[in-house]
Design a protein around this motif. Sequence first.
Motif, PDB file in Angstrom:
ATOM      1  N   ALA A 378      -3.847  30.385  27.721  1.00 11.71           N
ATOM      2  CA  ALA A 378      -4.498  31.072  26.955  1.00 11.71           C
ATOM      3  C   ALA A 378      -5.342  32.093  27.485  1.00 11.71           C
ATOM      4  CB  ALA A 378      -5.349  29.996  25.977  1.00 11.71           C
ATOM      5  N   THR A 382      -5.038  35.981  26.585  1.00 13.56           N
ATOM      6  CA  THR A 382      -6.129  36.808  26.199  1.00 13.56           C
ATOM      7  C   THR A 382      -6.213  38.194  27.094  1.00 13.56           C
ATOM      8  OG1 THR A 382      -7.072  34.913  25.725  1.00 13.56           O
ATOM      9  CG2 THR A 382      -8.491  36.678  25.894  1.00 13.56           C
ATOM     10  N   VAL A 434      -5.356  36.472  20.174  1.00 16.43           N
ATOM     11  CA  VAL A 434      -6.602  35.957  20.588  1.00 16.43           C
ATOM     12  C   VAL A 434      -7.510  34.960  19.746  1.00 16.43           C
ATOM     13  CG1 VAL A 434      -8.761  36.488  21.980  1.00 16.43           C
ATOM     14  CG2 VAL A 434      -6.853  37.840  22.007  1.00 16.43           C
ATOM     15  N   ARG A 435      -7.613  35.539  18.666  1.00 13.30           N
ATOM     16  CA  ARG A 435      -8.336  34.707  17.570  1.00 13.30           C
ATOM     17  C   ARG A 435      -7.842  33.395  17.252  1.00 13.30           C
ATOM     18  NH1 ARG A 435      -8.433  38.467  12.687  1.00 13.30           N
ATOM     19  NH2 ARG A 435      -6.830  37.005  11.859  1.00 13.30           N
ATOM     20  N   VAL A 438      -7.942  30.985  20.570  1.00 10.26           N
ATOM     21  CA  VAL A 438      -9.197  30.420  21.049  1.00 10.26           C
ATOM     22  C   VAL A 438     -10.164  30.026  19.760  1.00 10.26           C
ATOM     23  CG1 VAL A 438     -11.446  31.152  22.184  1.00 10.26           C
ATOM     24  CG2 VAL A 438      -9.115  32.298  22.586  1.00 10.26           C
TER      25      VAL A 438
ATOM     26  N   PHE B 152     -16.247  36.176  22.036  1.00  7.67           N
ATOM     27  CA  PHE B 152     -15.934  34.561  22.102  1.00  7.67           C
ATOM     28  C   PHE B 152     -17.161  34.003  21.586  1.00  7.67           C
ATOM     29  CE2 PHE B 152     -12.738  36.141  25.198  1.00  7.67           C
ATOM     30  CZ  PHE B 152     -11.406  35.808  24.336  1.00  7.67           C
TER      31      PHE B 152
END
Lengths: 488, 510
Positions: A378, A382, A434-435, A438, B152
């Motif tokens: 991951a 990313t 990415v969303r 993660v 994040f």
Amino acid sequence: MQLNYLANLSHYVPELIVCLTMVMTMIVEATYENGEKSKPLMYWCSIVGLFCAFVVLCLSLNQPPTTAFFNAVVIDPFSTLMKIIMVLGTLGAIWLSHSSNDIYNPVKPEFIMLGLGVLVGGMLLASANNMLTLYLGIETLSILSYALASLRKNDERSSEAGLKYSLYGGISAGLMLFGMSHMFGVLGTIQFNGMAQNIANLTQNEILILIPSFLLFFVGIGYKIACVPFHMWSPDVYEGSPLPVTAFFSIVPKMAGIAVLLRITISFFSNDGVMQYSWLGLLQVIAALTMTVGNISAINQRSIKRMLAFSSIGHAGFMMLGAIVLGVDGVRSVLFYGIGYMFMTLAAFAITSFIQNKYGNDHFERFSGLIYRKPMMAIAMTIIMFSLAGIPPFSGFVAKFHILSAIIKQGYMTLAIIAAINSVISLYYYLKVVRLMVFKEKEDDGEIIGFSFVNQSVIVMLVIPVVVLGLFWAKIMAVADGAKLFIQ
Amino acid sequence: MHGSSNLLNWILWMPLIGAIGVLLLPKAKESAVRWWSLLNTAITFALTLVLYSKFDSNVPGMQEAFTVKIPWISQFNIFYSLGIDGISLPMILLTGLLFFLCILSSWTITKSIKGYFALMLMLQSTVFGVFLSLDFFLFYVYWEVMLIPMFFLIGIWGGENREYAAVKFFLYTFFGSILMLVGMVALYYATGQSAESFDILALSGGKFTELTVSMFGSTLPFAKIFFVFMFIGFAIKVPVFPFHTWLPHAHVQAPTAISVILAGVLLKMGTYGFLRIAFPIFPGAAVYFADAIAWLGLINIVYGALCAMAQTDVKKLVAYSSVSHMGFVMVGLAAMTTEGMNGAVLQMFNHGTSAAMLFLMVGVLYERSHHRWIVRPDGSKGFGGLYTQMPIFAIIFIISMFAAMGLPGLSGFISEALIFLGIYKKYTTITVISLVGLLLGAAYLLWMFKRMFFGEVIESCKSYTDMNNREILFMVPLCIAVIVFGVWPSPILNIMKASVGQLVSMLSKF
């Protein structure tokens, strides 16, 4: 005379190695009745062969440029570096094919042979020095690609892809040939240097013939790069082809096309005039369109593979900008872009491939919660997504920075802003991946088998250059800077 | 090399060392991760205090003793170049303090602790990078990299709608900064790719007033067009109306500590960008656009205050109050007078502390209530009688609220008063209207306070406990800061005076 010809072969070792490897794989394939036995042998054979070619290319990077086979091909640092990118791309795609269910279930060893063939075509294109070699290269590359696209014989979509590819390819090759014959008629030679000299002193009428013939010629290259409006084939082909083939298609033919475009533009259009004005005008419009259409189409895709394919159209548009610059700045930024792009594309496709092996499709949702299952992968994905979007400190940013600075230096401000805004558009769909990886919870607890230790290590090895090139790019930039185009 | 020249390096890299340390710690040792991060930020804060003590406030430019300059990519004349002056030092102090307190306030985080603290420390390092860089390329890299941990932190640890907020934040800021990138590259070629091409100090001084650039088929003045580009880049960060729409989402969805960092430090990066890059490099254009900036700032003040008044979510209210308060900074900057500029920089610092306090208080409350409605969507009260239920909380809340309001004796008053002094002569109308904005500010804060703290203790509030020691501990330093700098602002004003004065005198030539 014959001896001379043979002596020329010494400049042509990498291509010969690739050809030999292809022959070897054919022999291996024919020797064994059982596909299961020949598979690993073919795989290792091709890996070793390509690695040898890679080493030879690296060693010859600093050699002075020469021409071979009566000026038919030119071996200059530029073409060598382009070949390195293509060889590495092929190497990656073959590695990927080894563990992808798309090809080996049922066994499809043809990929390796055909891929090597396409590579030879691409290498020929990168060092083409006359129209005939160029055409030969394009055709070698195309015809084998048609077969590659339809590799999954029983799959309707794959056959459709092959058919579409060959129909489009046939038409564009015909148009290109038509344009070339006009050029020969007006300029009286097919050698690039002779043509370039004759272009400098043309009458008004000849220019009137030559401009449309270059337009026709561009159709052939544009089709290989998959730039707008000749990109219509690519979504279907990328979608229908097996995944490693898609990865392969978005690197080798694209880089070969870009290499030709750079060489043609710099050889023929370095002098001011109507010809240069119209060619550069054409390229500007097409590059801007390619970026925009590629990126906007990528937004609404459901499958990662399709998204990557469309985004590769966008990246091709970005690289085309390098050709417009007409100089060292442009060439080196395209080469740098190509190197980074190759690593990023391979790693992204590899991760997608293992996900696809597990679920049978590669929809965005399949990436949900990857961080909780395979954190390394991951993180790698990313990094690639951020790098593709052009966020520092990754190589994608440095590449975009160089292209932007090259075109800004030439004063193409509007184009630079269009390119910049395209980066923002692309960030949107890259962030989508990415969303999901993660922020979302994982869909199920199943193990993703493809991510073995070895495969993960290879992916990490592909991602390391993406990071390193983003921080310390002086060395590679110096190499790309030295890779000058040689016009003989 | 002087002995202290490595200090900036240490400040910049210390949090990153901390982040690597967090990643190396085993997953199970949660308290070790927390204590390690706290220790790390404490050391960093101590280093910033050392920097403050060694700072020579009489030097207007960059402090020679601390400057670091090492070639990074020599082909392009890109340097790893760090420096500190009176404009960046308050920001450095603020960053050091707020991250330390935020780590303390994040004690209750339970989801992926390692990731949270590692990202937090990475964020701190990149924020320092932005405030310390003297090389435009380096600045840009830090400016962009900062987005990644922030994305994040909002997206993983945020509220219900966190994904939307994180993506919106990222896209908005990226849009702004990519325009800045175009401007940066254009500057690089305008200076002939020399050794000064990315050097922020060498670029400043209005060298580009004569140049033109052709864009969109017409010839435009170079300085003005790229000033606008950079203005958009920085304005999105501040955020200046109409680029502010990402802020309420990001603030409301972000976890408490991240809202604090966002309001306390990240918004200041925008105004810092004006002070360090946009104004010094394009002084002529800055003066040309000063009126527009002042009016936009005024819109921020009034519009932010009106929006805040209409909110029923207390965190959103505080978020809009940030929009309003950053408007004062913008107006102060636009004035380009000594008082106005000093007021603006001081307001950057003071808003950093007061907004941080408000967000921290809202966070403390949220941990008890798990909602933030002043008035619930169905019209009933979300909170009531908190004053009797949580007296310590109420007292500290009052201090933070009055500090934000700009009550005399607390820090916000000094900076706002300076700003008004600075702008009055040049923009009388704006001064008068923004005074109304100040009034609105008092109105929405007091109204919120009345609705939440007075009256009967409503049923759902009866279970709330008062602040515990840890919570008091991270509020006390900020309380002291707003009170002390409210009566005695010279420790901060003195360090910035020389640098701001230099900028003002440079701008006055245009």
